[in-house]
Design a protein around this motif. Structure first.
Motif, mmCIF file in Angstrom:
data_model
loop_
_atom_site.group_PDB
_atom_site.id
_atom_site.type_symbol
_atom_site.label_atom_id
_atom_site.label_comp_id
_atom_site.label_asym_id
_atom_site.label_seq_id
_atom_site.Cartn_x
_atom_site.Cartn_y
_atom_site.Cartn_z
ATOM 1 N N THR A 1 21.700 58.222 11.133
ATOM 2 C CA THR A 1 22.553 58.917 12.081
ATOM 3 C C THR A 1 22.952 60.287 11.565
ATOM 4 N N ASP A 2 23.002 61.236 12.474
ATOM 5 C CA ASP A 2 23.433 62.607 12.202
ATOM 6 C C ASP A 2 23.748 63.221 13.559
ATOM 7 N N THR A 3 24.052 64.502 13.597
ATOM 8 C CA THR A 3 24.432 65.112 14.863
ATOM 9 C C THR A 3 23.240 65.549 15.714
ATOM 10 N N THR B 1 33.348 63.243 14.700
ATOM 11 C CA THR B 1 34.724 63.635 15.019
ATOM 12 C C THR B 1 35.217 62.920 16.278
ATOM 13 N N ASP B 2 34.334 62.179 16.931
ATOM 14 C CA ASP B 2 34.632 61.534 18.207
ATOM 15 C C ASP B 2 34.595 60.014 18.038
ATOM 16 N N GLU B 3 35.736 59.363 18.212
ATOM 17 C CA GLU B 3 35.807 57.910 18.012
ATOM 18 C C GLU B 3 34.870 57.167 18.958
ATOM 19 N N ALA B 4 34.745 57.632 20.184
ATOM 20 C CA ALA B 4 33.855 56.966 21.135
ATOM 21 C C ALA B 4 32.405 57.024 20.672
ATOM 22 N N SER B 5 32.008 58.143 20.093
ATOM 23 C CA SER B 5 30.650 58.287 19.582
ATOM 24 C C SER B 5 30.415 57.353 18.394
ATOM 25 N N ILE B 6 31.405 57.250 17.516
ATOM 26 C CA ILE B 6 31.289 56.335 16.369
ATOM 27 C C ILE B 6 31.192 54.895 16.852
ATOM 28 N N ASN B 7 32.024 54.531 17.825
ATOM 29 C CA ASN B 7 31.974 53.173 18.360
ATOM 30 C C ASN B 7 30.645 52.913 19.058
ATOM 31 N N GLY B 8 30.056 53.963 19.649
ATOM 32 C CA GLY B 8 28.728 53.822 20.236
ATOM 33 C C GLY B 8 27.691 53.480 19.181
ATOM 34 N N LEU B 9 27.821 54.098 18.004
ATOM 35 C CA LEU B 9 26.940 53.786 16.880
ATOM 36 C C LEU B 9 27.121 52.338 16.441
ATOM 37 N N VAL B 10 28.370 51.913 16.296
ATOM 38 C CA VAL B 10 28.659 50.528 15.887
ATOM 39 C C VAL B 10 28.062 49.546 16.884
ATOM 40 N N THR C 1 25.551 50.038 18.913
ATOM 41 C CA THR C 1 24.089 50.096 18.862
ATOM 42 C C THR C 1 23.554 49.301 17.670
ATOM 43 N N VAL C 2 24.255 49.368 16.550
ATOM 44 C CA VAL C 2 23.873 48.562 15.383
ATOM 45 C C VAL C 2 23.910 47.077 15.742
ATOM 46 N N GLU C 3 24.936 46.677 16.456
ATOM 47 C CA GLU C 3 25.051 45.267 16.853
ATOM 48 C C GLU C 3 23.926 44.877 17.810
ATOM 49 N N GLU C 4 23.587 45.759 18.740
ATOM 50 C CA GLU C 4 22.517 45.472 19.702
ATOM 51 C C GLU C 4 21.169 45.301 19.010
ATOM 52 N N HIS C 5 20.899 46.144 18.007
ATOM 53 C CA HIS C 5 19.608 46.094 17.317
ATOM 54 C C HIS C 5 19.535 44.972 16.284
ATOM 55 N N TRP C 6 20.605 44.813 15.503
ATOM 56 C CA TRP C 6 20.538 43.934 14.331
ATOM 57 C C TRP C 6 21.530 42.775 14.347
ATOM 58 N N GLY C 7 22.535 42.848 15.178
ATOM 59 C CA GLY C 7 23.625 41.890 15.068
ATOM 60 C C GLY C 7 24.653 42.379 14.072
ATOM 61 N N ALA C 8 24.166 42.763 12.898
ATOM 62 C CA ALA C 8 25.013 43.339 11.850
ATOM 63 C C ALA C 8 24.130 43.999 10.809
ATOM 64 N N ALA C 9 24.692 44.972 10.110
ATOM 65 C CA ALA C 9 23.992 45.609 8.989
ATOM 66 C C ALA C 9 24.333 44.876 7.697
ATOM 67 N N ASP C 10 23.524 45.108 6.673
ATOM 68 C CA ASP C 10 23.809 44.583 5.334
ATOM 69 C C ASP C 10 24.416 45.654 4.443
ATOM 70 N N LYS D 1 35.303 49.783 9.318
ATOM 71 C CA LYS D 1 35.985 48.708 10.049
ATOM 72 C C LYS D 1 35.042 48.040 11.034
ATOM 73 N N GLY D 2 34.334 48.830 11.834
ATOM 74 C CA GLY D 2 33.447 48.269 12.843
ATOM 75 C C GLY D 2 32.285 47.501 12.261
ATOM 76 N N ILE D 3 31.637 48.077 11.255
ATOM 77 C CA ILE D 3 30.485 47.416 10.623
ATOM 78 C C ILE D 3 30.936 46.179 9.842
ATOM 79 N N ALA D 4 32.081 46.256 9.189
ATOM 80 C CA ALA D 4 32.582 45.105 8.423
ATOM 81 C C ALA D 4 32.897 43.923 9.337
ATOM 82 N N LEU D 5 33.467 44.190 10.505
ATOM 83 C CA LEU D 5 33.755 43.101 11.442
ATOM 84 C C LEU D 5 32.471 42.404 11.878
ATOM 85 N N GLN D 6 31.393 43.172 12.043
ATOM 86 C CA GLN D 6 30.107 42.567 12.377
ATOM 87 C C GLN D 6 29.576 41.732 11.216
ATOM 88 N N MET D 7 29.700 42.262 10.000
ATOM 89 C CA MET D 7 29.278 41.506 8.818
ATOM 90 C C MET D 7 30.018 40.175 8.727
#
Length: 263
Positions: free
Chosen positions: A39-41, A67-76, A78-87, A125-131
């Motif tokens: 991920t990057d801009t 800088t945008d919380e909605a964009s970060i949550n979109g990333l979180v 998307t990670v869940e959609e692809h993988w369920g969770a990251a390691d 926080k978002g990735i850890a909750l998925q883990m």
């Protein structure tokens, strides 16, 4: 890479993946056999780098505004959609526009803290909750800096944000330990070209001359430290900061003339 063979097959999120250090981190994880979320801009730059790395179907890119919380949550999400969770999560993205405190705008101050501190908080926080939901004992690595301990003129907000990131690292480490999730910080050494502000040849030469081991950071320096913290080789390490900077943060071999404010 055999020492870090347990990384093969794991899923890693890397922010700031198109920067100098971000590229080193992504390449090292790719070589170790991890699937990547880069991920990057800049969406096109991400796609170009993904093609350069030869990422397979298990990997993907996501253009995010940290800088945008909605964009970060979109990333979180998307990670869940692809993988369920990251390691593995690597909070690498960071900005450090320079300016004296007397001159820097409130907007720039807020932007530095948004990218360097607030984004790692939201993303961890978002990735850890998925883990936790998937029972994954993952690894979070925050890319810090010797600037967290060594104040520098004209980049005080950056230094302050990295000090705060170090404390956030320890805070997440102590609170996520019960779930088997480790959180550590990595301090890479000087890498010319990684700054938002352009560096003169003279500045680069003076900086390298001041490093006790006499050279800038290399991709393998960062890779070895990153893979150690991401792998089971560091299974008993959490809340720690691994400094790989040629001794730059412990002392300088040269005394630079301090830049003065024009007033």
């Amino acid at each position: 890479m055999d020492f870090f063979s347990d990384i093969a097959g794991k899923r890693a999120v890397v922010t700031g993946a198109c920067g100098v250090v971000g590229r080193w981190i992504a390449a090292s994880l790719r070589e170790a056999g991890a699937a990547l979320c880069l991920t990057d801009t800049d969406a096109q730059a991400l796609q170009d780098y993904a093609e350069e790395l030869g990422l397979g179907s298990g990997s993907f890119t996501f253009a995010a505004d940290l800088t945008d919380e909605a964009s970060i949550n979109g990333l979180v999400n998307t990670v869940e959609e692809h993988w369920g969770a990251a390691d593995i999560l690597v909070n690498n993205a960071g900005i450090y526009p320079s300016g004296f405190l007397l001159d820097i705008s409130t907007q720039d101050f807020d932007r530095i803290f948004a990218v360097n501190l607030r984004a790692p908080f939201i993303l961890t926080k978002g990735i850890a909750l998925q883990m936790i939901a998937k029972g994954i004992k993952g690894s979070v690595i925050n890319i810090s800096s010797g600037a967290s301990r060594k104040m520098r003129r004209t980049v005080v907000p950056y230094c302050t944000s990295k000090t705060a990131l170090d404390r956030l690292t320890k805070g997440f480490a102590i609170e996520l330990a019960e779930f088997g999730i480790r959180v550590n910080a990595l301090e890479p050494g000087f890498a010319a070209g990684s700054a938002v502000s352009s560096l003169t040849d003279e500045h680069i030469a003076n900086t390298i001359a001041a490093i006790p081991l006499g050279r800038p950071s290399s991709p393998s320096d960062v890779a070895n430290g990153l893979l150690y913290l991401a792998s089971e080789a560091s299974a008993y390490v959490t809340g720690a900061t691994l400094t790989i900077d040629g001794g730059n943060s412990i002392g300088s071999l040269a005394v630079h003339q301090a830049k003065k404010h024009p007033l």
